[in-house]
Each structure stands twice: as C-alpha cells, then as structure tokens.
Design a protein around this motif. Structure first.
Motif, PDB file in Angstrom:
ATOM      1  N   ASP A  38      -4.521  -5.945  -6.283  1.00 15.73           N
ATOM      2  CA  ASP A  38      -3.482  -4.609  -5.900  1.00 15.73           C
ATOM      3  C   ASP A  38      -2.081  -5.119  -5.811  1.00 15.73           C
ATOM      4  O   ASP A  38      -1.296  -4.239  -4.798  1.00 15.73           O
ATOM      5  CB  ASP A  38      -3.998  -4.034  -4.755  1.00 15.73           C
ATOM      6  CG  ASP A  38      -4.154  -4.753  -3.432  1.00 15.73           C
ATOM      7  OD1 ASP A  38      -3.544  -6.198  -3.554  1.00 15.73           O
ATOM      8  OD2 ASP A  38      -4.232  -4.376  -2.257  1.00 15.73           O
TER       9      ASP A  38
ATOM     10  N   ASN B  93      -3.212   1.448  -6.515  1.00 12.63           N
ATOM     11  CA  ASN B  93      -2.658  -0.010  -6.627  1.00 12.63           C
ATOM     12  C   ASN B  93      -3.564  -1.025  -7.236  1.00 12.63           C
ATOM     13  O   ASN B  93      -3.197  -1.832  -8.175  1.00 12.63           O
ATOM     14  CB  ASN B  93      -2.374  -0.409  -5.354  1.00 12.63           C
ATOM     15  CG  ASN B  93      -1.251   0.351  -4.640  1.00 12.63           C
ATOM     16  OD1 ASN B  93      -0.419   1.525  -5.266  1.00 12.63           O
ATOM     17  ND2 ASN B  93      -0.911  -0.006  -3.401  1.00 12.63           N
ATOM     18  N   GLN B  94      -4.830  -0.748  -7.215  1.00 11.14           N
ATOM     19  CA  GLN B  94      -5.790  -1.755  -7.802  1.00 11.14           C
ATOM     20  C   GLN B  94      -5.590  -1.212  -9.277  1.00 11.14           C
ATOM     21  O   GLN B  94      -5.519  -2.104 -10.217  1.00 11.14           O
ATOM     22  CB  GLN B  94      -7.184  -1.452  -7.225  1.00 11.14           C
ATOM     23  CG  GLN B  94      -7.366  -2.068  -6.036  1.00 11.14           C
ATOM     24  CD  GLN B  94      -8.824  -2.066  -5.565  1.00 11.14           C
ATOM     25  OE1 GLN B  94      -9.779  -2.332  -6.492  1.00 11.14           O
ATOM     26  NE2 GLN B  94      -9.167  -1.437  -4.384  1.00 11.14           N
TER      27      GLN B  94
ATOM     28  N   ARG C  65       5.326   2.479 -10.064  1.00 14.71           N
ATOM     29  CA  ARG C  65       4.153   1.963  -8.978  1.00 14.71           C
ATOM     30  C   ARG C  65       4.178   2.804  -7.627  1.00 14.71           C
ATOM     31  O   ARG C  65       3.955   2.360  -6.573  1.00 14.71           O
ATOM     32  CB  ARG C  65       4.513   0.559  -8.691  1.00 14.71           C
ATOM     33  CG  ARG C  65       4.497  -0.317  -9.968  1.00 14.71           C
ATOM     34  CD  ARG C  65       4.741  -1.801  -9.593  1.00 14.71           C
ATOM     35  NE  ARG C  65       4.169  -2.567 -10.772  1.00 14.71           N
ATOM     36  CZ  ARG C  65       4.512  -3.911 -10.476  1.00 14.71           C
ATOM     37  NH1 ARG C  65       5.332  -4.557  -9.341  1.00 14.71           N
ATOM     38  NH2 ARG C  65       4.270  -4.651 -11.162  1.00 14.71           N
TER      39      ARG C  65
ATOM     40  N   LEU D 213       0.744  -1.300  -0.030  1.00 15.64           N
ATOM     41  CA  LEU D 213      -0.061  -0.008  -0.036  1.00 15.64           C
ATOM     42  C   LEU D 213       0.787   1.238   0.047  1.00 15.64           C
ATOM     43  O   LEU D 213       0.635   2.094  -0.760  1.00 15.64           O
ATOM     44  CB  LEU D 213      -0.946  -0.102   1.209  1.00 15.64           C
ATOM     45  CG  LEU D 213      -2.243   0.922   1.280  1.00 15.64           C
ATOM     46  CD1 LEU D 213      -2.970   0.645   0.201  1.00 15.64           C
ATOM     47  CD2 LEU D 213      -2.935   0.761   2.508  1.00 15.64           C
TER      48      LEU D 213
ATOM     49  N   TYR E  65       1.894   6.007  -6.010  1.00 16.95           N
ATOM     50  CA  TYR E  65       0.685   6.693  -6.161  1.00 16.95           C
ATOM     51  C   TYR E  65       0.940   8.343  -6.195  1.00 16.95           C
ATOM     52  O   TYR E  65       0.323   8.957  -6.608  1.00 16.95           O
ATOM     53  CB  TYR E  65      -0.579   6.019  -5.324  1.00 16.95           C
ATOM     54  CG  TYR E  65      -0.463   6.536  -3.912  1.00 16.95           C
ATOM     55  CD1 TYR E  65       0.658   5.801  -2.989  1.00 16.95           C
ATOM     56  CD2 TYR E  65      -1.000   7.609  -3.526  1.00 16.95           C
ATOM     57  CE1 TYR E  65       0.470   6.234  -1.813  1.00 16.95           C
ATOM     58  CE2 TYR E  65      -1.032   7.961  -2.294  1.00 16.95           C
ATOM     59  CZ  TYR E  65      -0.141   7.301  -1.241  1.00 16.95           C
ATOM     60  OH  TYR E  65      -0.212   7.727   0.019  1.00 16.95           O
TER      61      TYR E  65
ATOM     62  N   THR F  81      -2.405  -2.607 -11.203  1.00 20.14           N
ATOM     63  CA  THR F  81      -2.430  -3.705 -11.237  1.00 20.14           C
ATOM     64  C   THR F  81      -3.453  -4.354 -12.561  1.00 20.14           C
ATOM     65  O   THR F  81      -3.187  -5.133 -13.128  1.00 20.14           O
ATOM     66  CB  THR F  81      -2.890  -4.320 -10.035  1.00 20.14           C
ATOM     67  OG1 THR F  81      -1.858  -3.959  -9.102  1.00 20.14           O
ATOM     68  CG2 THR F  81      -2.874  -5.869 -10.245  1.00 20.14           C
TER      69      THR F  81
ATOM     70  N   ASP G  87     -14.425  -2.766  -6.009  1.00 21.00           N
ATOM     71  CA  ASP G  87     -13.352  -2.354  -5.289  1.00 21.00           C
ATOM     72  C   ASP G  87     -12.660  -3.493  -4.318  1.00 21.00           C
ATOM     73  O   ASP G  87     -12.209  -3.454  -3.488  1.00 21.00           O
ATOM     74  CB  ASP G  87     -13.916  -1.337  -3.964  1.00 21.00           C
ATOM     75  CG  ASP G  87     -12.590  -0.253  -3.392  1.00 21.00           C
ATOM     76  OD1 ASP G  87     -11.718  -0.516  -4.140  1.00 21.00           O
ATOM     77  OD2 ASP G  87     -13.138   0.265  -2.484  1.00 21.00           O
TER      78      ASP G  87
ATOM     79  N   ASP H 121      -4.823   2.954  -2.098  1.00 27.09           N
ATOM     80  CA  ASP H 121      -5.344   1.442  -2.419  1.00 27.09           C
ATOM     81  C   ASP H 121      -6.051   1.415  -3.708  1.00 27.09           C
ATOM     82  O   ASP H 121      -5.853   0.422  -4.430  1.00 27.09           O
ATOM     83  CB  ASP H 121      -6.455   1.113  -1.215  1.00 27.09           C
ATOM     84  CG  ASP H 121      -7.062  -0.067  -1.377  1.00 27.09           C
ATOM     85  OD1 ASP H 121      -6.517  -0.798  -1.675  1.00 27.09           O
ATOM     86  OD2 ASP H 121      -8.290  -0.062  -1.613  1.00 27.09           O
ATOM     87  N   ARG H 122      -6.770   2.532  -4.167  1.00 27.74           N
ATOM     88  CA  ARG H 122      -7.290   2.532  -5.511  1.00 27.74           C
ATOM     89  C   ARG H 122      -6.275   2.641  -6.627  1.00 27.74           C
ATOM     90  O   ARG H 122      -6.329   1.807  -7.606  1.00 27.74           O
ATOM     91  CB  ARG H 122      -8.414   3.745  -5.726  1.00 27.74           C
ATOM     92  CG  ARG H 122      -9.700   3.305  -5.374  1.00 27.74           C
ATOM     93  CD  ARG H 122     -10.282   2.518  -6.484  1.00 27.74           C
ATOM     94  NE  ARG H 122     -11.501   2.000  -6.119  1.00 27.74           N
ATOM     95  CZ  ARG H 122     -12.261   1.066  -6.924  1.00 27.74           C
ATOM     96  NH1 ARG H 122     -11.678   0.537  -7.920  1.00 27.74           N
ATOM     97  NH2 ARG H 122     -13.533   0.699  -6.804  1.00 27.74           N
TER      98      ARG H 122
ATOM     99  N   ARG I  64      -8.241 -10.612  -3.214  1.00 26.48           N
ATOM    100  CA  ARG I  64      -7.683 -10.026  -4.180  1.00 26.48           C
ATOM    101  C   ARG I  64      -6.946 -10.623  -5.164  1.00 26.48           C
ATOM    102  O   ARG I  64      -6.907 -10.857  -6.125  1.00 26.48           O
ATOM    103  CB  ARG I  64      -7.070  -8.648  -3.832  1.00 26.48           C
ATOM    104  CG  ARG I  64      -8.105  -7.579  -3.130  1.00 26.48           C
ATOM    105  CD  ARG I  64      -7.383  -6.547  -2.669  1.00 26.48           C
ATOM    106  NE  ARG I  64      -8.359  -5.411  -2.268  1.00 26.48           N
ATOM    107  CZ  ARG I  64      -8.085  -4.171  -2.271  1.00 26.48           C
ATOM    108  NH1 ARG I  64      -6.971  -3.837  -2.265  1.00 26.48           N
ATOM    109  NH2 ARG I  64      -9.129  -3.266  -1.922  1.00 26.48           N
TER     110      ARG I  64
END
Ligand code: HEM
Ligand SMILES: [Cu+2]
Lengths: 327, 637
Positions: free
Chosen positions: B153, B86-87, B468, A202, B470, B90, B149, B83-84, B172
């Motif tokens: 990720d 990373n999704q 990678r 994260l 954010y 991916t 959601d 978090d978003r 996930r």
C-alpha cells in the motif's frame, strides 16, 4: 504576458480554489505565465503535426512503386528541417523555464521564520523567534502577512510530505533528515487552501492546510494573541471541559499553554477555538464537529494517530465547549 | 556461406521435402500432455503463453482502475476504504508496470524475434522457460496478497521511509520488494536471450543494416533492461535488508538517506518508461511499413534515434525528484537533458509521417491504432516537455496532471501500438484473423474512451487535485470532472472488453489467415501460420531489408543443418556470416522445477533471512538437474 487568448480562454475555465491557474502571488504568477506559455507553444506544435498527419493520410499518392529516390531525398530534407525546428522550440522552452525559476527562490537570503513540520497526517507550524518565550506553535492553519516574503523551513518528522499551496507558489517536499526551504508571498489578503502532495500513507487524502494571508496590522495582532497562553474559560461548561481534558489521556498528546497539558504527539491546542478547520481540513471547526471528532476520530479519519478516548456524553459536551473557548 | 555449399534450387528442395519435413517436425515438436506443457522450450509456445498471461494481468489491472474510478466518481464516497484504496492503486501501478507492460513487450520479442531474424529457437531456451515461470510466480504473489488484504500500500514507487520498517509494518512492503525481484529476474533473463539471439542467431546475410526495425527496438530495449534493472534490484534488496535484518540504508536517523531510495529507484524507473516505449516504436515501424506498402522511411535515423533515446534515458532520472529539494544547478542540467529527449522522439514521429506521406495508407485495424497512437503519443510527449521544466513541475508534480501525462505516454505510446500489433501478428500466432468489424469498434471505443477519461485529468491537476487520494471534499471544483472521467472510463473498459472478446472468439473461429495475409516484408511471414515447431523448413538467406518484397515467393535458403537433432546456425555479429552449427537444448522439466524452488526461496525470505540459506539447497539441486551434461549426438559421431 498573456499569450494566445484562445488558450487563456480555455484554461481560465480551470481557475478556482487551490488552482495553479489562479495565482495570488508573484511566484505563482510567474508559474502561471510559464504554464500558459508552454500550453500555447505545445498546442501549436500539436496542431501542426496533426495537420501534416491528416494531410498525409488523405492525399493518397499514386501506386507505391518503390524505390523512388527522388521523393526520398526531398522527404529527408523536410524531416531534417523538422528535427531542427524541434531543437529550436525545445531550446526556447528550456530558456523560458530557466527564466521562470528565480521566481521560486525569492528572498533566499533571509532566515526562515516559520518551521513547517509534516506529520502523519497534519501540519505543525512553529513561529520561530530569537526569544524562545515568544516562539509558539499552531497546527494546520498558517497565518502570513500580505505583501512580504515569508520564509518557511520545511521538515518532516516521519515520512516524506510535500507542502503545496498552488495559488501562492509551487510545491516543495519535506524529507526526513533534510531541511528544505520555500518562500511564500501573497499579494492579497485571503484564505488559500493547500494540500500534502506526496503520498504519505493511509490518510494522505486528508492532509490539507489553509494559508491565511492578512494585512500586516491584522497579522501583528494575530501574532500577539497567539503568543499568549490560553485563558481560563469563564463559562462553567467549558471550565468543566478543561477538567475532563486534564484528567483524560488528552493531555498526554496535546499541549495547551498555560495549563499542565504539554503532550507533543498531537497538534498544539492552545488557541484551537480560533481556527476554522479541524483534523487537517477534514471538518469545519464547529462545536458539533469537534464533539463528533472526539467521540469517534477513527471513523471520521480512519487510521489517524488520535485514539478514541472514552467519554460520557456529558463530558463530550464539556470538552467541545472547552475546545471552542480556546481562542 | 561457402560453408553451407551452394544455394539449392527450388526444385532440388521440393524433392526431399516431405521426408525432411516430417523429420524436422519430430525433432522440434513439444511432447503433448501436461508434462510436455511444463517442459517445453519452444519460444513460440512460451511467447504465446507469456503474452496471454500479461494480458490477463492487464485485464485485472483494468478492473482495479475501474474500482478506483468508482470510488473517485463522487466526493467523499465510501465504496472503498482508505486502506483498500491505497492497496488498489499500488497494485494497479505495480501490476501495470511490472506484470503487464514490461513483460508483454518482452513476450512479443520472445515470440517474434527468432522468427524475424530467421532462426529456429531463441538463444537459451531453457532460461526462457524459467523466466516465464518466475514471472508467473511474481504475479501470483502480488495478486494473492491483494486477495488476502495484505497487498502493498505504498505506491508503485514505494518511497521510503513510508515503505521502511518503521512506517510500513506488516509484510506489505516486503511483498512489493520481492515481487520486484521476481519480475526483474525474469526480465533480465529474457533481455540476455534477446541480445544473444539478435547478435548470434541471425539468418545468413542479415547484416546489421538489414535487421528489421522491430528487432533493433528489442535489442536496444534489452540493453536498457540489462543496465537499468540492477539499480532496482539493489534498491529492493536494500529495502528487504532494512526491513528484515535491521540494516539502516534508508534511515536518516542512523546515517541512511531517504533520497538514496529515490535515486536508485528512478535510475531504473525512468529507463523503464523507455523499456516500455521502445518496443512500441519497433511495432509501429513494422506495421506502418506494411500498411503503407513501403519501407519505413529513415531506417538509419530511426535506429539512431532509438539508441539515442536509450542513452539519454539514463540521464534524466532526477526529473522525478524536482521538488525533493536537490540543488538547483543539478536540476537545470536535468531539465535540459529531459527536454533533449524530445528530439529523438520527434525524429521518430517525423519519419513515420514521411512514410505515411509517401505510401498509400491501408486503413485496417492495426493502422487505426497507429493513427490513435500518433495523436495520443504526441500529446503525451508534449506534456512530457512540460513536466521536464522544473518550475512547471513544481505545480503539477504528484497531481492528476502527471497521472494524465503518464497514461498518455503509457497507453497512447505503448498500449495502442501493442493492441494494433496483436491484430497484426494474431494471424501469425494463431493461424486465424481477428474481426475487422470488432476491431473498428474496439478502436473507436478505446480511443474515445481513453481521451475522455484522461484528458480532463490534466485540468484536474492544474486545478490542484493531488494524486493518490482516496477521496476529496465536495467544496473543491473537482467533483464534476471526476464523475465525467469515471463515466468515460466505462467506455474505455467496454473497448477493451470487445478486444478481449474478439481475441477469444478468433482463436477458434477467425477466418484462416494464410502465411502472409497483410503482404508484409519481414521473415516471420515467410512460413505457414501458425509456424511449425521448427519455424523455417530451410533457414532463409537474406539479401535485403525487405526480403519478402524483393525476393517474391522464393527466398534463397541455406541448407546443411541436421534434421535429426535441434541445430541452429550461429552467425557473425556484424555481417551475419554463418560461423557454426550449434545444438539447441531439448525440452526439460528442470527450468520449471528450478522456478518453483526459486519462488519458494524468495517468498520464504520475506519471513526469515534463513530462508535464503535453506532455500538455496533445492535451487542448487534443480539447477544441477537443468545443466547436467547429456550425451549429445555430437559425442556419438
Ligand atoms: C485501463 C485504463 C486505465 C485507467 C482507467 C487507469 C486509471 C488509473 C488511476 C485512477 C490511477 C490512480 C491515480 C492516483 O490515485 O494517483 C492510476 C495510476 C496508475 N496507473 Fe493507470 N489506469 C489505466 C491503465 C493503466 C495502464 C495500461 C498502465 C501502464 C501500462 C497504468 C499505469 C499506472 C501507474 C504506474 C499508476 C500509478 C500508481 C501509483 O500511484 O502507485 N495504468 N491509473
Ligand atoms: Cu501526504
């Protein structure tokens, strides 16, 4: 060994903090030269190939009366020549990169003196010493002396991370279950930023570190100071902060040598006040940002492993005073 | 050929043609209506559907790319949470690789290969239908998870332990692993179909040295798929087992090994790049020949270079792991082998340049994309030589330099040729031409937008920007270039938008194409556009590498196939001598039902290992229906 001035001019526009083109150590310098060599050679190849293509497109030969064995044969020879030339260039570049590789392995014989542990999402540094009493830990800021090789032992406790301070040398991964090593060598004093280079979850974006290269004398003084336990703050607000720290869950996760706090989940805070950043490079280490961090770590760095510990604003002031007093 | 009697004269053929054609049409047509659509096994319908679906995934993946660029436009932006983000990266990466690039290339082959080798349907047409449905299910799984959601990720290479049970909680990473299984099953199925179609269903006389280069490229690609995919299926299954059943393949604390994952993944992942690139080599060769009106120079060197690329592709996976701390000696070997791949790549480029040199280039839209491809791919190849060097790689690995490099190779090396190929084969697929004006606009915007977007990323990488992430702090010198890149991405997106508009518009309103609008040389242009359900009225007999150029209007043909049932000519592997007539399966709903049963089993297995056992029952039932022996006309006679 600077090749092709035009290319250097182009690339020097890129120099800056945390840049592979801003070398301050022998290994990074070897890499920088290699980068420039590759860019120059590949640039020439690119120009040649594009030149041929442009020429082929505009020359517009006569009507395409196939078959023309004559041209086919001469083109065959040219193509074969180009393939041989590719082979030669490739061999040269391969040799050049083998030549640059030893720079990365400097001083492999010495035992590593600093253990680097990657954690989600901060760095733990353990300065090893044969005498366990002199071994100590810090976090996120690595101090090294100028002008000598420093061997790092690289380990990860959770997932894969990658230790990377481009001004000093190339990166190396920290892999759980394995032990890797890396040599750092800074040729002049300064502060170098580095960052985790392998996606580790994260808050991978907020996993920076600083390498502080100092003159050997300064470094020796710094080591001595770090080895000592935390001194009891004289200032009463800070002293009150210490009581808050010990009575709240803080002490369960953090160590402050010389007190009863001996948690290992979070960074060692014994001399946290002397660091310049907190939260792995996220915030400057001012009293205000320390207070902001404690008040709400999850908004500043969502998902990190420090929970929100409820404290009153009075306690928050005392805690931040205590943190800054830990020098 | 004796077996089929004499080659009939055009006059002979014309006589019985009307009636014969109606009979052929009856035999090969797909029934109309929903049921017909779900049960068709016509390679052209499935191919078109496959291509269209893959392009929808391209568009969706592009939207995610724009979202990432929005978030990265400013330092410390807060448009998208960590978090978003990373999704999003991916799903962007997984989607582009597994749901767009590989499938679209295979889909082009599903459509084109049978036409190019001169047969009436692909080998194993029901498997072909199944592979499309399973691919669609895998795609839906990934995108629905993003909508809910709970998307993966962990990056498109899903390194353990991050993707393992301990650090990747929730479902996930399981969704990622299972999506892989779906797309691999589908890719493997198509690969097998292509190999058999190319080896056994070629038109009489299409000996190995007369196979179109595009078909060669798909043959080599299919072999790469067959050899590389098992490694990733092993990897993703082990990951599921670790996560679900509690095995410890990748857990170092229990004797597993985190690097084992990387070896397995890249043993597949590197050839994957060539699985995406080699078909593009075939497309470029086909188009460059048409748009210079000359045979592509160097047939044999090109084919050998493709085979060499395919073989070398398996010898360089370790170059993705140069900084993982492997022994130096091994790394040196992999440096040398990674560098060596530049030699076949160079050979291909030089052959194309020679073709351009000798021919007279015709600057239609597909040709523009070829030129764009040459420029871009050469840059991507040269940066590939850079990252193949261990010391160089220690500075740029996992930085934006690599993001730049692989987009140059993927977009420059595959997407440019692919878009050119869509312009080129669109008339064959739909019977209509796309717009030359919009094509030029699309090319101009895509090419400019692409370079403005991705070239600066090389510099960002050398300036130390890791991939990678954010967000990034404002003190580093990245903000300016990032904003520039984000703005340029809008130009790129506009180009794609024009392309999509052109496609949608031209399907209905493009000018009629006729059978061979570009004066191309290969067999797919020997029939009306779009092709009738039976492809060829008479199976052509091939006498040269460029049959339409050497034989003019009237190809010699072989006769003797029945009109009242689906029959193909089976020919020998090397010389393509006809050996037998073989029945080609009729339409069937069972592949669709089998795909549904398989999807339910695979998706449910994310939640419980028991699903594999209970889910196997409906799978077995549908497979039985699929393969249930039917009375064929052969039995009657
Ligand atoms: C439409 C234009 C595109 C743009 C603007 C774009 C942009 C990006 C960006 C910003 C990233 C994230 C980099 C990072 O955070 O590390 C990325 C990753 C990636 N892209 Fe693209 N991309 C585009 C098209 C494509 C295409 C066509 C493909 C493949 C055929 C592709 C394959 C990938 C892959 C494999 C990744 C890595 C994902 C990961 O790190 O897990 N992209 N792209
Ligand atoms: Cu990281």
């Amino acid at each position: 060994m600077k090749i092709a001035p035009a290319c250097v001019l182009f690339l020097s526009g890129c120099a800056g903090t945390q840049s592979a083109l801003d070398a301050d150590g022998p290994s990074a310098l070897a890499l920088e030269n290699l980068i420039i060599l590759f860019v120059a050679v590949c640039g020439i190849v690119f120009v040649l190939v594009m030149g041929v293509m442009a020429w082929a497109l505009v020359r517009s030969p006569g009507a395409p009366d196939r078959p023309r064995p004559q041209t086919e044969r001469s083109m065959g020879r040219v193509v074969a020549g180009a393939v041989v030339a590719t082979f030669v260039v490739i061999t040269f570049l391969t040799a050049a990169s083998f030549y640059a590789t030893p720079g990365l392995d400097r001083g492999k014989a010495d035992p590593p003196t600093i253990l680097v542990r990657g954690q989600q999402w901060w760095w733990q540094f353990t300065y090893l010493d044969p005498d366990p009493a002199r071994t100590f830990q810090t976090a996120n800021e690595l101090h090294i002396p100028v002008g000598t090789d420093v061997r790092l032992r690289l380990e990860a406790s959770d997932v894969i991370h990658s230790f990377w301070v481009p001004n000093l040398t190339g990166k190396q991964d920290l892999v759980p279950g394995r032990e890797n090593a890396l040599t750092l060598h800074a040729s002049k004093a300064g502060v170098y930023r580095g960052q985790c280079a392998e996606f580790c979850g994260l808050q991978h974006s907020h996993m920076a570190l600083l390498v502080i290269a100092e003159e050997p004398d300064d470094h020796a003084r710094w080591l001595e100071a770090q080895r000592g336990a935390a001194v009891l703050p004289a200032d009463s607000e800070a002293a009150a902060g210490k009581l808050v720290f010990m009575s709240k869950p803080c002490a369960a996760c953090h160590t402050i040598r010389g007190t009863e706090a001996s948690g290992t989940t979070g960074p060692d805070l014994t001399h946290v006040g002397s660091r310049s950043m907190i939260a792995a490079g996220l915030l400057d280490n001012t009293r205000g940002s320390v207070a902001a961090w404690i008040a709400d770590p999850q908004t500043l760095k969502p998902g990190n492993n420090m929970p929100l510990v409820p404290v009153s604003s009075e306690e928050l002031r005392q805690l931040s005073a205590y943190m800054k007093a830990l020098r | 050929m004796r077996w089929f009697g004499k080659i009939p004269s055009p006059a002979d053929l014309a006589a019985g043609d009307e009636k014969a054609e109606a009979a052929l049409r009856r035999t090969w047509s797909t029934p109309t209506g929903v049921l017909g659509a779900l049960s068709t096994v016509d390679h052209k319908i499935i191919g078109r559907r496959y291509i269209a679906t893959a392009f929808v995934f391209l568009m969706l993946g592009g939207v995610l790319a724009l979202a990432m660029r929005l978030q990265l436009a400013f330092p410390e932006a807060r448009f998208i949470s960590a978090d978003r983000y990373n999704q999003i990266f991916t799903v962007h990466g997984s989607n582009m690789m597994f749901l767009f690039a590989v499938p679209v290339m295979e889909a082009m082959a599903v459509y084109l290969v049978p036409l190019m080798v001169g047969t009436r349907n692909i080998a194993f047409p029901r498997l072909n239908a199944f592979s499309y449905w399973i691919f669609l299910a895998g795609g839906l799984l990934l995108w629905i998870s993003l909508a809910l959601d709970t998307a993966p990720d962990v990056g498109w290479f899903a390194y353990v332990p991050l993707a393992g049970p301990q650090y990747g909680p929730g479902k996930r990473a399981d969704i990622w692993a299972q999506m892989i299984t779906f797309t691999e099953v589908s890719a493997l199925a198509v690969a097998v179909e292509i190999v058999v179609t190319v080896f056994k269903l070629r038109a009489p006389g299409m000996s190995l040295d007369r196979i179109p280069i595009f078909v060669w490229s798909m043959l080599v690609t299919a072999f790469l798929v067959i050899m590389a995919m098992p490694a990733i299926m092993l990897a993703s299954s082990s990951l599921i087992l670790d996560r679900l059943v509690g095995t410890q393949f990748f857990n170092p604390a229990e004797g597993g090994d985190a690097l084992l994952w990387q070896h397995l993944f890249w043993f597949f992942g590197h050839p994957e790049v060539y699985i995406i690139f080699l078909p593009a080599v075939g497309m470029v060769s086909a188009m460059i020949s048409t748009f210079t009106q000359r045979p592509t120079f160097g047939y044999l060197p090109l084919v050998l270079a493709m085979i060499a690329t395919g073989v070398l592709a398996f010898g360089l996976w370790v170059h993705h792991m140069f900084v993982a701390g492997l022994p130096r000696v091994g790394s040196s070997f992999f440096t040398a082998s990674s560098m060596a791949i530049a030699i076949p790549a160079g050979t291909q480029i030089f052959c194309w340049l020679a073709t351009l040199w000798d021919g007279r280039p015709i600057f239609k839209t597909p040709m523009l994309f070829i030129i764009g491809f040459l420029i871009t791919f050469v840059i991507g190849g040269l940066t590939g030589v850079m990252v193949a060097s261990v010391p160089f790689d220690t500075q740029v690995h996992d930085t934006y330099f690599v993001v730049a490099h692989f987009h140059y190779v993927l977009i420059g090396g595959s997407v440019f040729p692919l878009i050119g190929a869509i312009y080129y084969w669109f008339p064959k697929m739909t019977g209509r031409m796309m717009s030359e004006t919009l094509g030029r606009w699309a090319f101009g915007l895509i090419f400019t937008g692409f370079h403005l977007t991705f070239f600066p990323m090389h510099i960002l990488g050398l300036q130390g920007m890791p991939r990678r992430v954010y967000t990034y702090p404002p003190e580093l010198p990245w903000a300016g270039l990032n904003l520039f890149v984000s703005l340029s991405a809008v130009i790129l997106a506009a180009g794609f938008l024009i392309f999509f508009i052109d496609v949608l518009r031209s399907v209905r309103h493009g000018p009629e194409a006729g059978s061979n609008p570009w004066n191309a040389s290969t067999l797919e242009w020997a029939m009306p556009s779009p092709p009738p359900p039976y492809n060829f009225r008479h199976i052509p007999v091939v006498e040269s590498r460029e049959p339409l150029w050497t034989s003019g209007e009237t190809l010699p043909v072989a006769t003797g196939l029945r009109l009242d049932r689906r029959e193909l000519i089976v020919s020998s592997v090397a010389a393509a001598d006809p050996e037998a007539r073989e029945a080609s399966p009729a339409d069937s709903i069972w592949p669709f039902l089998a795909a549904i049963a398989t999807s339910i089993m695979l998706i449910a297995s994310i939640f419980s290992p028991w699903a594999v056992i209970w889910g196997a029952i409906p799978v077995a039932i549908t497979l039985t229906g699929w393969f249930w022996p039917k009375q064929t006309p052969e039995d009657e006679s």
